[in-house]
Design a protein around this motif. Structure first.
Motif, PDB file in Angstrom:
ATOM      1  N   CYS A   6      -0.833   3.074  -1.596  1.00  8.11           N
ATOM      2  CA  CYS A   6       0.062   3.958  -2.344  1.00  8.11           C
ATOM      3  C   CYS A   6      -0.100   5.405  -1.912  1.00  8.11           C
ATOM      4  CB  CYS A   6      -0.191   3.828  -3.849  1.00  8.11           C
ATOM      5  SG  CYS A   6      -1.734   4.573  -4.405  1.00  8.11           S
ATOM      6  N   GLY A   7       0.851   6.209  -2.332  1.00  4.76           N
ATOM      7  CA  GLY A   7       0.794   7.658  -2.167  1.00  4.76           C
ATOM      8  C   GLY A   7       1.046   8.317  -3.504  1.00  4.76           C
ATOM      9  N   ILE A   8       0.311   9.372  -3.791  1.00  4.85           N
ATOM     10  CA  ILE A   8       0.500  10.115  -5.043  1.00  4.85           C
ATOM     11  C   ILE A   8       0.849  11.554  -4.710  1.00  4.85           C
ATOM     12  CG2 ILE A   8      -0.561  10.973  -7.161  1.00  4.85           C
ATOM     13  CD1 ILE A   8      -2.380   8.585  -7.195  1.00  4.85           C
ATOM     14  N   LEU A  19       4.573   3.092  -3.771  1.00  8.34           N
ATOM     15  CA  LEU A  19       3.785   1.948  -3.315  1.00  8.34           C
ATOM     16  C   LEU A  19       4.283   1.440  -1.969  1.00  8.34           C
ATOM     17  CD1 LEU A  19       3.659  -0.195  -6.594  1.00  8.34           C
ATOM     18  CD2 LEU A  19       2.158   1.683  -5.911  1.00  8.34           C
ATOM     19  N   ASN A  20       3.356   0.967  -1.156  1.00  9.34           N
ATOM     20  CA  ASN A  20       3.689   0.234   0.061  1.00  9.34           C
ATOM     21  C   ASN A  20       3.198  -1.198  -0.106  1.00  9.34           C
ATOM     22  OD1 ASN A  20       3.802  -0.737   2.875  1.00  9.34           O
ATOM     23  ND2 ASN A  20       1.590  -0.392   2.773  1.00  9.34           N
ATOM     24  N   LYS A  21       4.125  -2.134  -0.032  1.00  8.09           N
ATOM     25  CA  LYS A  21       3.790  -3.557  -0.093  1.00  8.09           C
ATOM     26  C   LYS A  21       4.500  -4.260   1.050  1.00  8.09           C
ATOM     27  CE  LYS A  21       3.957  -7.641  -3.097  1.00  8.09           C
ATOM     28  NZ  LYS A  21       4.366  -8.172  -4.414  1.00  8.09           N
ATOM     29  N   HIS A 119      -6.254   1.780  -2.460  1.00  6.19           N
ATOM     30  CA  HIS A 119      -6.103   2.663  -1.299  1.00  6.19           C
ATOM     31  C   HIS A 119      -5.003   3.683  -1.578  1.00  6.19           C
ATOM     32  CE1 HIS A 119      -8.535  -0.206   1.012  1.00  6.19           C
ATOM     33  NE2 HIS A 119      -7.808  -1.147   0.432  1.00  6.19           N
ATOM     34  N   VAL A 120      -5.313   4.966  -1.417  1.00  5.15           N
ATOM     35  CA  VAL A 120      -4.344   6.010  -1.749  1.00  5.15           C
ATOM     36  C   VAL A 120      -4.378   7.137  -0.724  1.00  5.15           C
ATOM     37  CG1 VAL A 120      -5.972   7.287  -3.240  1.00  5.15           C
ATOM     38  CG2 VAL A 120      -3.505   7.556  -3.582  1.00  5.15           C
ATOM     39  N   VAL A 121      -3.202   7.662  -0.434  1.00  7.93           N
ATOM     40  CA  VAL A 121      -3.080   8.942   0.259  1.00  7.93           C
ATOM     41  C   VAL A 121      -2.590   9.950  -0.765  1.00  7.93           C
ATOM     42  CG1 VAL A 121      -1.962  10.257   2.088  1.00  7.93           C
ATOM     43  CG2 VAL A 121      -2.622   7.879   2.498  1.00  7.93           C
ATOM     44  N   MET A 122      -3.403  10.964  -1.012  1.00  2.13           N
ATOM     45  CA  MET A 122      -3.048  12.019  -1.962  1.00  2.13           C
ATOM     46  C   MET A 122      -2.353  13.153  -1.211  1.00  2.13           C
ATOM     47  SD  MET A 122      -4.401  11.047  -4.951  1.00  2.13           S
ATOM     48  CE  MET A 122      -4.398  12.555  -5.907  1.00  2.13           C
ATOM     49  N   ALA A 410       3.386   7.319   0.752  1.00  5.49           N
ATOM     50  CA  ALA A 410       3.250   5.857   0.778  1.00  5.49           C
ATOM     51  C   ALA A 410       3.426   5.327   2.202  1.00  5.49           C
ATOM     52  CB  ALA A 410       4.249   5.215  -0.174  1.00  5.49           C
ATOM     53  N   TYR A 411       4.381   5.907   2.968  1.00  8.15           N
ATOM     54  CA  TYR A 411       4.509   5.527   4.375  1.00  8.15           C
ATOM     55  C   TYR A 411       3.211   5.833   5.117  1.00  8.15           C
ATOM     56  CZ  TYR A 411       9.565   4.602   4.311  1.00  8.15           C
ATOM     57  OH  TYR A 411      10.807   4.068   4.084  1.00  8.15           O
ATOM     58  N   ASP A 412       2.616   6.978   4.822  1.00  3.38           N
ATOM     59  CA  ASP A 412       1.377   7.360   5.481  1.00  3.38           C
ATOM     60  C   ASP A 412       0.231   6.405   5.108  1.00  3.38           C
ATOM     61  OD1 ASP A 412       0.050   9.071   7.276  1.00  3.38           O
ATOM     62  OD2 ASP A 412      -0.848  10.215   5.638  1.00  3.38           O
ATOM     63  N   SER A 413       0.257   5.933   3.864  1.00  7.68           N
ATOM     64  CA  SER A 413      -0.778   4.963   3.454  1.00  7.68           C
ATOM     65  C   SER A 413      -0.637   3.660   4.231  1.00  7.68           C
ATOM     66  CB  SER A 413      -0.700   4.711   1.941  1.00  7.68           C
ATOM     67  OG  SER A 413       0.404   3.883   1.580  1.00  7.68           O
TER      68      SER A 413
END
Length: 418
Positions: A6-8, A19-21, A119-122, A410-413
């Motif tokens: 995910c990305g926040i 979210l990335n799924k 897993h997160v990219v902030m 989210a793309y970056d995650s």
């Protein structure tokens, strides 16, 4: 178990969670069916039960008893993070307050995903704090510790304008040289980046990112300037008192024009001093309005009026702002020309930071193919005109102004963890 990352985008004004799924990126509903939530929290008295987003705002404006807070992101990296604050008589650390807000969003995203996300990219601004590398490092470390506190195991960071570029890259054909203009509530950030379908999905995009710059000016600063120029004079700003015609202190007005500082004004000392100035005031009617705002603790209502006026003047030349919570029938007529005059210096600094990004990248303005505008403040006509003047021949992309950073994170995650 499917790997979901995910990305926040924890913003000064609004927050989103994407979210990335299995390579599909979607925004999670974080408040009912909304995919963005105002970055606001209301601790209701007496038990400090927290409410968030639009519900927090509604409770505050319904005059429920409690403590309302916005612009929490601006506290990161400052001494306030250590000093904390008092919430309904209880000492509270700002890391706890921010974690309380972000934890409830993570719980909703986990429920939406059907599993716990680890897993997160902030997202982060290019500079949390201008010209202070130590404070900037502290701010990121504080945000990372908060992410760990709410349950993330793998945490990475990405500059918000780069994330916005990733969100737009999905629709790019061929290769384009782009500048991202990300005007948030608290900061304005810029990235010059090469975009192409060919480079999408690379975990390391450092060779495509030519430069990043940022300045700690954003939409909240526009609110403040409009408030100081159009609203505060009607509350006695720059009025005088006493036999020597001294100017009343300006500090309370400046604090009253910032979301993160309003609550600190409601002290017996500040109210008593204002009463003393009122006794000797040469403009008792206007200064009396300031005292009423302080006594009734309606500073956030006043600030919301400034924000609503800014939004209205984006589309209208004139706006009558109602302030009848101060006195019956009281309103202030505002002109877009006054608003633009009040923020011109800020817009010039924003444009200078964008030009510096071009210089750092070693490219000329005419080499830019695409200008990506993100953040609500890019809708302000003076801002739009400034960037059309800088890049007259470039294509302007301004879709998903409030959610492109979250989507890009989210793309970056996906690139980093997937």
């Amino acid at each position: 178990m499917t790997l979901i990352t995910c990305g926040i985008d924890f913003g000064t004004s609004n927050t989103s969670f994407a979210l990335n799924k299995d390579g599909a990126v979607t925004l999670a509903p974080v408040e009912n069916n909304h995919v963005t939530i105002p970055s606001a929290i209301f601790f209701q008295s007496p038990n400090n039960q927290p409410f968030f987003g639009r519900e927090a705002i509604d409770l505050f404006f319904d005059r429920k008893k409690g403590r309302f807070m916005r612009s929490l992101k601006r506290v990161l990296g400052t001494p306030l993070m250590k000093n904390g604050t008092v919430v309904n008589g209880v000492s509270m650390n700002f890391s706890v307050i921010i974690a309380t807000f972000l934890r409830t969003l993570k719980e909703k995203a986990d429920a939406y995903a059907g599993q716990e996300i680890e897993h997160v990219v902030m997202g982060r601004p290019v500079h949390f704090v201008d010209n202070d590398p130590g404070a900037d490092e502290r701010a990121e470390a504080e945000l990372k510790a908060i992410a760990e506190r709410i349950g993330f195991k793998s945490i990475s960071f990405q500059y918000e304008p780069i994330a916005a570029a990733f969100a737009h890259e999905a629709n790019v054909s061929g290769e384009k040289l782009a500048i991202v203009v990300d005007l948030g509530g608290g900061t304005s950030d810029f990235t010059v980046i090469r975009l192409s379908q060919q480079h999408r999905g690379k975990a390391d995009r450092s060779s495509d990112i030519l430069a990043n710059t940022g300045v700690r000016i954003g939409g909240n600063d526009f609110d403040k300037e409009l408030s100081l120029h159009a609203i505060m004079p009607e509350l006695g700003y720059r009025s005088t008192y006493g036999e020597k015609n001294l100017e009343v202190p300006l500090r309370p007005y400046h604090d009253l024009a910032e979301w993160s500082k309003v609550n600190f004004l409601y002290t017996p000392k500040t109210i008593q001093q204002t009463r003393q100035y009122l006794h000797q005031s040469h403009d008792k009617k206007r200064l009396g309005r300031l005292l009423q705002v302080l006594e009734k603790e309606t500073g956030h209502v006043l600030l919301a009026g400034a924000e609503a006026s800014k939004i209205a003047l984006t589309g209208e030349e004139t706006y009558l702002a109602p302030f009848d919570f101060i006195e019956e029938g009281f309103g202030i007529t505002m002109e877009r020309s006054l608003f633009e005059a009040s923020i011109r210096d800020d817009v010039d600094k924003i444009a200078q930071a964008a030009s510096q990004c071009l210089t750092d990248a070693g490219v000329r303005a005419e080499a830019i193919d695409l200008v990506i505008l993100t953040g609500g403040s890019t809708e302000v006509p003076l801002v739009q005109q400034a960037f059309r003047n800088l890049f007259p021949d470039a294509q302007i992309a301004d879709q998903n102004k409030l959610s492109s950073v979250g989507l890009g994170l989210a793309y970056d995650s996906l690139y980093k963890f997937g």
